[in-house]
Design a protein around this motif. Structure first.
Motif, PDB file in Angstrom:
ATOM      1  N   CYS A  38       0.861  -1.270  -0.079  1.00  0.00           N
ATOM      2  CA  CYS A  38       0.045   0.080   0.164  1.00  0.00           C
ATOM      3  C   CYS A  38       0.858   1.261   0.044  1.00  0.00           C
ATOM      4  O   CYS A  38       1.742   1.405   0.915  1.00  0.00           O
ATOM      5  CB  CYS A  38      -0.689   0.105   1.179  1.00  0.00           C
ATOM      6  SG  CYS A  38      -1.873   1.554   1.333  1.00  0.00           S
ATOM      7  N   PRO A  39       0.890   1.993  -0.873  1.00  0.00           N
ATOM      8  CA  PRO A  39       1.657   3.346  -1.188  1.00  0.00           C
ATOM      9  C   PRO A  39       1.099   4.288   0.090  1.00  0.00           C
ATOM     10  O   PRO A  39       2.089   5.234   0.037  1.00  0.00           O
ATOM     11  CB  PRO A  39       1.215   3.859  -2.396  1.00  0.00           C
ATOM     12  CG  PRO A  39      -0.013   3.395  -3.131  1.00  0.00           C
ATOM     13  CD  PRO A  39      -0.294   2.120  -2.113  1.00  0.00           C
ATOM     14  N   PHE A  40       0.236   4.142   0.904  1.00  0.00           N
ATOM     15  CA  PHE A  40      -0.146   5.131   1.738  1.00  0.00           C
ATOM     16  C   PHE A  40      -0.071   4.564   3.332  1.00  0.00           C
ATOM     17  O   PHE A  40      -0.264   5.389   4.285  1.00  0.00           O
ATOM     18  CB  PHE A  40      -1.683   5.517   1.497  1.00  0.00           C
ATOM     19  CG  PHE A  40      -1.693   6.118   0.280  1.00  0.00           C
ATOM     20  CD1 PHE A  40      -1.723   7.383  -0.217  1.00  0.00           C
ATOM     21  CD2 PHE A  40      -2.549   5.204  -0.633  1.00  0.00           C
ATOM     22  CE1 PHE A  40      -1.608   7.982  -1.476  1.00  0.00           C
ATOM     23  CE2 PHE A  40      -2.698   5.623  -2.076  1.00  0.00           C
ATOM     24  CZ  PHE A  40      -2.314   6.973  -2.414  1.00  0.00           C
ATOM     25  N   MET A  44      -1.047   6.134   7.207  1.00  0.00           N
ATOM     26  CA  MET A  44      -2.355   5.873   7.958  1.00  0.00           C
ATOM     27  C   MET A  44      -1.828   5.373   9.366  1.00  0.00           C
ATOM     28  O   MET A  44      -0.642   5.227   9.696  1.00  0.00           O
ATOM     29  CB  MET A  44      -2.555   4.537   7.268  1.00  0.00           C
ATOM     30  CG  MET A  44      -3.102   4.545   6.123  1.00  0.00           C
ATOM     31  SD  MET A  44      -3.220   2.868   5.095  1.00  0.00           S
ATOM     32  CE  MET A  44      -4.344   3.379   3.556  1.00  0.00           C
ATOM     33  N   PRO A  48      -3.363  -1.468   6.812  1.00  0.00           N
ATOM     34  CA  PRO A  48      -4.724  -2.038   6.225  1.00  0.00           C
ATOM     35  C   PRO A  48      -4.758  -3.499   6.832  1.00  0.00           C
ATOM     36  O   PRO A  48      -5.990  -3.744   7.046  1.00  0.00           O
ATOM     37  CB  PRO A  48      -4.319  -2.084   4.571  1.00  0.00           C
ATOM     38  CG  PRO A  48      -3.328  -1.064   4.552  1.00  0.00           C
ATOM     39  CD  PRO A  48      -2.645  -0.778   5.894  1.00  0.00           C
ATOM     40  N   CYS A  72      -7.434   5.423   2.113  1.00  0.00           N
ATOM     41  CA  CYS A  72      -7.316   4.348   1.154  1.00  0.00           C
ATOM     42  C   CYS A  72      -7.922   5.048   0.108  1.00  0.00           C
ATOM     43  O   CYS A  72      -8.989   5.402   0.064  1.00  0.00           O
ATOM     44  CB  CYS A  72      -7.948   3.113   1.712  1.00  0.00           C
ATOM     45  SG  CYS A  72      -8.395   1.968   0.335  1.00  0.00           S
ATOM     46  N   VAL A  73      -7.383   4.957  -1.165  1.00  0.00           N
ATOM     47  CA  VAL A  73      -7.819   5.593  -2.442  1.00  0.00           C
ATOM     48  C   VAL A  73      -8.400   4.391  -3.219  1.00  0.00           C
ATOM     49  O   VAL A  73      -8.855   4.646  -4.481  1.00  0.00           O
ATOM     50  CB  VAL A  73      -6.781   6.295  -3.133  1.00  0.00           C
ATOM     51  CG1 VAL A  73      -6.307   7.490  -2.467  1.00  0.00           C
ATOM     52  CG2 VAL A  73      -5.624   5.348  -3.704  1.00  0.00           C
ATOM     53  N   GLY A  74      -8.330   3.169  -2.779  1.00  0.00           N
ATOM     54  CA  GLY A  74      -9.096   2.025  -3.760  1.00  0.00           C
ATOM     55  C   GLY A  74      -8.167   1.758  -4.799  1.00  0.00           C
ATOM     56  O   GLY A  74      -8.762   1.449  -6.034  1.00  0.00           O
ATOM     57  N   CYS A  75      -6.983   1.773  -4.604  1.00  0.00           N
ATOM     58  CA  CYS A  75      -6.332   1.772  -5.754  1.00  0.00           C
ATOM     59  C   CYS A  75      -6.047   0.207  -6.268  1.00  0.00           C
ATOM     60  O   CYS A  75      -5.554  -0.305  -7.331  1.00  0.00           O
ATOM     61  CB  CYS A  75      -4.690   2.312  -5.816  1.00  0.00           C
ATOM     62  SG  CYS A  75      -3.653   1.647  -4.382  1.00  0.00           S
ATOM     63  N   ASN A  76      -6.473  -0.734  -5.345  1.00  0.00           N
ATOM     64  CA  ASN A  76      -6.408  -2.224  -5.351  1.00  0.00           C
ATOM     65  C   ASN A  76      -4.829  -2.622  -5.706  1.00  0.00           C
ATOM     66  O   ASN A  76      -4.579  -3.800  -5.908  1.00  0.00           O
ATOM     67  CB  ASN A  76      -7.063  -2.431  -6.684  1.00  0.00           C
ATOM     68  CG  ASN A  76      -8.674  -2.540  -6.563  1.00  0.00           C
ATOM     69  OD1 ASN A  76      -9.088  -2.960  -5.738  1.00  0.00           O
ATOM     70  ND2 ASN A  76      -9.071  -1.798  -7.514  1.00  0.00           N
ATOM     71  N   THR A  77      -3.783  -1.975  -5.206  1.00  0.00           N
ATOM     72  CA  THR A  77      -2.413  -2.324  -5.209  1.00  0.00           C
ATOM     73  C   THR A  77      -2.309  -3.539  -4.307  1.00  0.00           C
ATOM     74  O   THR A  77      -1.825  -4.427  -4.669  1.00  0.00           O
ATOM     75  CB  THR A  77      -1.584  -1.245  -4.667  1.00  0.00           C
ATOM     76  OG1 THR A  77      -1.813  -0.087  -5.633  1.00  0.00           O
ATOM     77  CG2 THR A  77       0.109  -1.660  -5.155  1.00  0.00           C
ATOM     78  N   CYS A  78      -3.129  -3.295  -3.232  1.00  0.00           N
ATOM     79  CA  CYS A  78      -2.727  -4.307  -2.220  1.00  0.00           C
ATOM     80  C   CYS A  78      -3.566  -5.876  -2.422  1.00  0.00           C
ATOM     81  O   CYS A  78      -2.910  -6.902  -2.330  1.00  0.00           O
ATOM     82  CB  CYS A  78      -3.597  -4.059  -0.853  1.00  0.00           C
ATOM     83  SG  CYS A  78      -5.406  -3.338  -1.270  1.00  0.00           S
ATOM     84  N   MET A  88      -9.495  -5.915  -0.376  1.00  0.00           N
ATOM     85  CA  MET A  88      -9.431  -4.673   0.763  1.00  0.00           C
ATOM     86  C   MET A  88     -10.185  -3.641   0.461  1.00  0.00           C
ATOM     87  O   MET A  88     -10.338  -2.995   1.371  1.00  0.00           O
ATOM     88  CB  MET A  88      -7.763  -4.388   0.976  1.00  0.00           C
ATOM     89  CG  MET A  88      -7.276  -3.416   1.928  1.00  0.00           C
ATOM     90  SD  MET A  88      -7.304  -4.302   3.632  1.00  0.00           S
ATOM     91  CE  MET A  88      -6.029  -5.272   3.968  1.00  0.00           C
ATOM     92  N   MET A  92     -12.562  -1.327   2.817  1.00  0.00           N
ATOM     93  CA  MET A  92     -12.314   0.155   3.323  1.00  0.00           C
ATOM     94  C   MET A  92     -13.683   0.782   2.774  1.00  0.00           C
ATOM     95  O   MET A  92     -14.177   1.749   3.269  1.00  0.00           O
ATOM     96  CB  MET A  92     -11.010   0.542   2.375  1.00  0.00           C
ATOM     97  CG  MET A  92      -9.849   0.071   2.824  1.00  0.00           C
ATOM     98  SD  MET A  92      -9.622   0.246   4.626  1.00  0.00           S
ATOM     99  CE  MET A  92      -7.903  -0.421   4.785  1.00  0.00           C
TER     100      MET A  92
HETATM  101  S1  SF4 Z   1      -6.743  -0.147  -1.879  1.00  0.00           S
HETATM  102 FE1  SF4 Z   1      -5.028  -1.133  -0.869  1.00  0.00          FE
HETATM  103  S2  SF4 Z   1      -3.099  -0.383  -1.691  1.00  0.00           S
HETATM  104 FE2  SF4 Z   1      -4.714   1.100  -2.180  1.00  0.00          FE
HETATM  105  S3  SF4 Z   1      -4.618   2.673  -0.808  1.00  0.00           S
HETATM  106 FE3  SF4 Z   1      -6.416   1.057  -0.277  1.00  0.00          FE
HETATM  107  S4  SF4 Z   1      -5.421  -0.185   1.096  1.00  0.00           S
HETATM  108 FE4  SF4 Z   1      -3.824   0.866   0.049  1.00  0.00          FE
END
Ligand code: SF4
Ligand code: SF4
Lengths: 184, 296
Positions: A38-40, A44, A48, A72-78, A88, A92
């Motif tokens: 997670c880039p953030f 936090m 997460p 969490c920006v919902g980028c789905n990287t996780c 995840m 969120m």
């Molecule tokens: S979607 Fe996952 S990786 Fe992206 S900001 Fe939210 S918790 Fe972090």
């Protein structure tokens, strides 16, 4: 470290989150891959994967009050890192929406103000009107002067349109809002 | 999509319709060169992206659904914005999985739901075009321009959609075919900060400058992105010392076509790419293809 007492509300909270997010929290084995990706996570207050732990322990208030659910920006990287296909971003989304509905303490009111300004713009035009969103956001945050140079530069480059791009059938947009329930 | 249709429906989305007009026009002009025409979905609305699904999932689904119902049947829908592609794809998956929801929305929109509507990301189309040899005659056009390919989070998806194609490497392959030099660097799929750029600028600044520095240190002359939001964030949150021109993928593709790129697109950039284009002798014509300006 504080001890953890599990009571029957813990399972209730798990059920609520699972239902809203269409995910299965027990799939998580707490490997921390999500938080590593997670880039953030550094910004936090709770990682997460720890949010999932909190839900499982019934720590509702702490989870809903965390800054994590707003950063969490919902980028789905996780999700790309997770070996167990835990959604995840959907978890969120669920927590954020619960926090709004339950009038929980919002750790990052500015983020919510921004989301509201966007949704507001969509309710009026069916599309997002960036200039107005920025103005509304700045007013709601009583922060008119930061980024002013940037705003002017964007205007001069015609990156920010003065007039919105609009949906013609306004009624159909309003009816979508009606059927989906107004937000926050 | 096995064959490449000459006519596609098109969902531009809010960013391409406004802040990233240069992405929109360069995309259309690029496809037009290969006789592929796009017809915008009549009266489309916002896809329900980030802010909406952050605060109201049902509203996000409803907004996306309206677009799916508006799209003419029997015509694939091209989507260039990764966010819009994800939202519309997610809505389609949700509706296809639930007869109850389908019926509910069919009643609401008073028309039948088309569960076979094909949503096509620009990457998919481009991969097909490349496979069919569309770009064979364009080799060398980008004059060795050193490019950092930047995907951001555009290829990341929720687990329910993780069986779909990734297209990692597509930017690199296409750019190399056209004579660019894609460089290897660590930040190609590192998130730009998306909407936190507005409400938490410090966080976005940190991510953006790490990305920009990374590109500079890897020897890139520019960054290319296929996401309009990434483009904007990299431009507005980049510190003066870390500046590097950032192109929309569609702009660089157009630069490889004779006189198809317009100076007007580059004038809308906050980080001026013109000196680099001049240095690389990739000067576009004045106003799209009508002008007599020279190309290379
Ligand atoms: S979607 Fe996952 S990786 Fe992206 S900001 Fe939210 S918790 Fe972090
Ligand atoms: S990566 Fe997946 S399994 Fe691992 S801690 Fe995160 S959510 Fe749990």
């Amino acid at each position: 470290m504080n001890g953890i007492t599990l009571d029957k509300t813990a399972q209730e909270f798990v059920n609520q989150v699972e239902e809203l997010s269409h995910s299965n929290l027990s799939q998580c084995w707490h490997c921390l891959c999500c938080s590593g990706g997670c880039p953030f996570s550094k910004d936090m207050d709770v990682l997460p994967n720890s949010i999932i732990r909190m839900i499982q322990f019934g720590m509702k208030e702490q989870a809903l009050n965390s800054s994590t659910i707003w950063l969490c920006v919902g980028c789905n990287t996780c999700s790309m890192e997770c070996p167990n296909a835990v959604d995840m971003a959907a978890i969120m989304d669920a927590l954020r929406q619960m926090a709004i509905r339950k009038n929980a303490k919002i750790a990052e009111p500015g983020v919510l103000a921004f989301h509201n300004a966007v949704v507001d713009s969509i309710s009026r035009y069916g599309r997002t009107h960036k200039l107005e969103i920025m103005m509304r956001y700045k007013f709601s945050e009583k922060d008119l002067f930061s980024d002013i140079d940037l705003g002017l530069k964007m205007l001069s480059k015609r990156k920010l349109d003065l007039l919105p791009s609009k949906v013609k059938d306004k009624k159909s947009i309003q009816s979508l809002f009606k059927m989906s329930g107004e937000v926050s | 999509m096995n064959d490449i249709p000459n006519q596609l429906s098109y969902f531009p989305g809010c960013s391409l319709a406004t802040t990233a007009k240069e992405n929109n026009t360069s995309l259309k002009s690029f496809l037009n060169h290969f006789d592929i025409d796009l017809s915008e979905i009549e009266d489309w609305n916002c896809c329900g992206s980030s802010s909406t699904h952050s605060v109201n999932s049902k509203l996000a689904l409803s907004l996306a659904a309206r677009n799916l119902f508006l799209a003419p049947p029997n015509q694939q829908v091209l989507i260039a914005c990764p966010g819009c592609f994800l939202r519309l794809g997610y809505a389609k998956m949700t509706l296809n999985a639930s007869n109850e929801k389908q019926t509910q929305y069919e009643k609401h929109f008073d028309r039948p739901y088309n569960k076979n509507l094909e949503l096509v990301h620009f990457f998919e189309l481009l991969a097909k075009m490349s496979g069919k040899g569309f770009f064979k005659n364009l080799t060398g056009r980008l004059n060795g321009l050193k490019i950092a390919p930047y995907y951001g989070c555009m290829l990341a998806r929720p687990p329910s959609m993780n069986k779909e194609k990734n297209h990692y490497g597509l930017i690199e392959n296409t750019m190399a075919t056209l004579g660019g030099e894609p460089i290897r660097w660590p930040f190609l799929s590192s998130c730009c900060g998306t909407f936190l750029s507005v409400s938490k600028p410090k966080i976005a600044e940190k991510l953006v400058n790490r990305i920009m520095k990374g590109a500079i240190q890897s020897g890139a002359e520019c960054i290319v992105t296929a996401c309009a939001m990434c483009h904007l964030n990299l431009e507005i949150r980049c510190k003066p010392g870390n500046r590097l021109p950032i192109f929309h993928f569609s702009e660089l593709l157009s630069l490889a076509l004779d006189k198809k790129a317009s100076k007007d697109w580059f004038k809308r950039h906050l980080i001026n790419p013109e000196p680099l284009l001049e240095k690389k002798q990739l000067i576009p014509c004045q106003n799209g293809r009508k002008s007599n300006g020279f190309f290379r």
